[in-house]
Design an enzyme around this catalytic site. Sequence first.
Site, PDB file in Angstrom:
ATOM      1  N   SER A  96       0.831  -1.207   0.000  1.00 23.13           N
ATOM      2  CA  SER A  96       0.000   0.000   0.000  1.00 23.13           C
ATOM      3  C   SER A  96       0.864   1.255   0.000  1.00 23.13           C
ATOM      4  O   SER A  96       1.675   1.433  -0.899  1.00 23.13           O
ATOM      5  CB  SER A  96      -0.945  -0.040   1.201  1.00 23.13           C
ATOM      6  OG  SER A  96      -1.910   0.970   1.073  1.00 23.13           O
ATOM      7  N   ASP A 238      -3.123   6.205  -3.945  1.00 30.25           N
ATOM      8  CA  ASP A 238      -1.963   5.606  -3.280  1.00 30.25           C
ATOM      9  C   ASP A 238      -1.461   4.466  -4.183  1.00 30.25           C
ATOM     10  O   ASP A 238      -2.078   4.188  -5.222  1.00 30.25           O
ATOM     11  CB  ASP A 238      -2.308   5.187  -1.834  1.00 30.25           C
ATOM     12  CG  ASP A 238      -3.098   3.907  -1.752  1.00 30.25           C
ATOM     13  OD1 ASP A 238      -3.879   3.634  -2.687  1.00 30.25           O
ATOM     14  OD2 ASP A 238      -2.964   3.166  -0.762  1.00 30.25           O
ATOM     15  N   ASP A 240      -1.525   1.251  -4.429  1.00 35.29           N
ATOM     16  CA  ASP A 240      -2.399   0.162  -4.879  1.00 35.29           C
ATOM     17  C   ASP A 240      -3.800   0.688  -5.203  1.00 35.29           C
ATOM     18  O   ASP A 240      -4.717  -0.096  -5.471  1.00 35.29           O
ATOM     19  CB  ASP A 240      -2.444  -0.995  -3.877  1.00 35.29           C
ATOM     20  CG  ASP A 240      -3.049  -0.614  -2.544  1.00 35.29           C
ATOM     21  OD1 ASP A 240      -2.770   0.493  -2.048  1.00 35.29           O
ATOM     22  OD2 ASP A 240      -3.822  -1.418  -1.989  1.00 35.29           O
ATOM     23  N   ASP A 242      -6.335   2.006  -3.673  1.00 34.90           N
ATOM     24  CA  ASP A 242      -7.593   1.841  -2.931  1.00 34.90           C
ATOM     25  C   ASP A 242      -7.963   3.104  -2.171  1.00 34.90           C
ATOM     26  O   ASP A 242      -9.076   3.227  -1.679  1.00 34.90           O
ATOM     27  CB  ASP A 242      -7.560   0.605  -2.009  1.00 34.90           C
ATOM     28  CG  ASP A 242      -6.439   0.626  -0.994  1.00 34.90           C
ATOM     29  OD1 ASP A 242      -5.553   1.505  -1.068  1.00 34.90           O
ATOM     30  OD2 ASP A 242      -6.452  -0.263  -0.117  1.00 34.90           O
TER      31      ASP A 242
HETATM   32 MG    MG Z   1      -3.622   1.266  -0.263  1.00 34.56          MG
END
Ligand code: MG
Length: 446
Positions: A96, A238, A240, A242
């Site tokens: 992340s 960010d 990834d 999400d």
């Molecule tokens: Mg993330």
Amino acid sequence: MPLMMSVSGVRGIIGESMTPALAADLGAAFGSHLGGGRVIIGRDSRPSGDMVLSSLIGGLLSTGCSVVDLGVVTTPGTAMMIAELGGVGGIVITASHNPIQWNGIKFLTREGYAPPPDVAEQIFARHRNKDVRLVDVDRIGRLTRDDSTVQRHVARVLKTVDVEAIRRRKIKVVLDSVNGAGGAEGRKLLEDLGCTVVHVNGEPTGRFAHTPEPTAENLTGLCDDVRKHAADIGFAQDPDADRLAIVDNTGRYIGEEYTIVLAAKQVLSKTPGPAAVNLSTSRMIDDLAAKSGTIVHRTAVGEAHVARTIRDKKCVIGGEGNGGIIDPRVGLVRDSLVGMALTLNLLADDPRPLNTIVDELPRYTMVKLKYEMERPKVDAWLVATRKMAANIGAKLNDADGIRLDWPEGWVHVRPSNTEPIARVISEAKDAPTANALAQRVADLRS
Ligand code: MG
């Protein structure tokens, strides 16, 4: 730095704790837990992604699972593809918003979200006890590749908004993908919505152009770009993808707490229904829900708790105050594409610029305090806080630590799941009141 294992997955440092042997063993443990079937794997853009992926695949195939490799895609894209491809589970390889030295392995259920704590513990127990079931050559798994995530994910998100109305508004957007996995999906979504896109840090190199957490101090470049290009809005993902942070047309970072508020405002204006957010998320969403004649369910902190409440209480929208939006029409995972599409639909429905829309939202001040503290001390503190609530008649929620609600504000005190710390978060109409509420609970520490 030791390996971190929690409900939300395993994270470690490349060259130290996140090793190929570990990834292979975790793959075999997860495969044995599933007992065969198709496992869908996506990864963010980190340079270590191929290493972790190759090792995980070996472990999974050895237990008779087959693997579909999606390549570099977002976390919500991976989650959505489990159902699309008939998977029995999934894995995202990502750390992340952690720096490039880190990588992580995040398991997903058949429904596409993090397994509940007891199931996560079963998987870790298999790993610890080497309780894996290797199959013979006739049942060994196969590896295939699928490149349709970008197209399928964007198609699903487009179904939730008024595409024609957004196209008519001809919105100019600066998108900062921080060289993470969100660039391809994010860019296609915005182009399909007829936006003029200035894409910065769009290449998925994994060499993050700035500190990747989408907070104010890391997005000064995006604020400058929005002003320079006279854009209507700026979006930051960010690594990834999400989480989503938003910059308004004046180049002002409006704060991650507002991402869920803007998304909820849009959804509730079309399809009023219950919402779900965690106990530490701003009260702004309660005000919006009250206006729409609906309610907000408060859950323990953590994406999986919010996701399960959305499913069980049939919520129309949910998320967390860190820029995580969950729209169950797309999936039960936080999704920056959902946040972008809903915010653009809000702009299409309201001719005013974003800063004006934001300025008329209810405004509160949040205070966040952090204390290093071992668990027994935190527990004693929670007992004292509970006693005070009874004495002064505050409304109490103990789903995760303790949250107290008064008419003028709220305070939430909770232990961290991963570190020996406790957090206090309070919110009120003004800073002195928010500080006073936080201090009142902080003073109960022994
Ligand atoms: Mg993330």
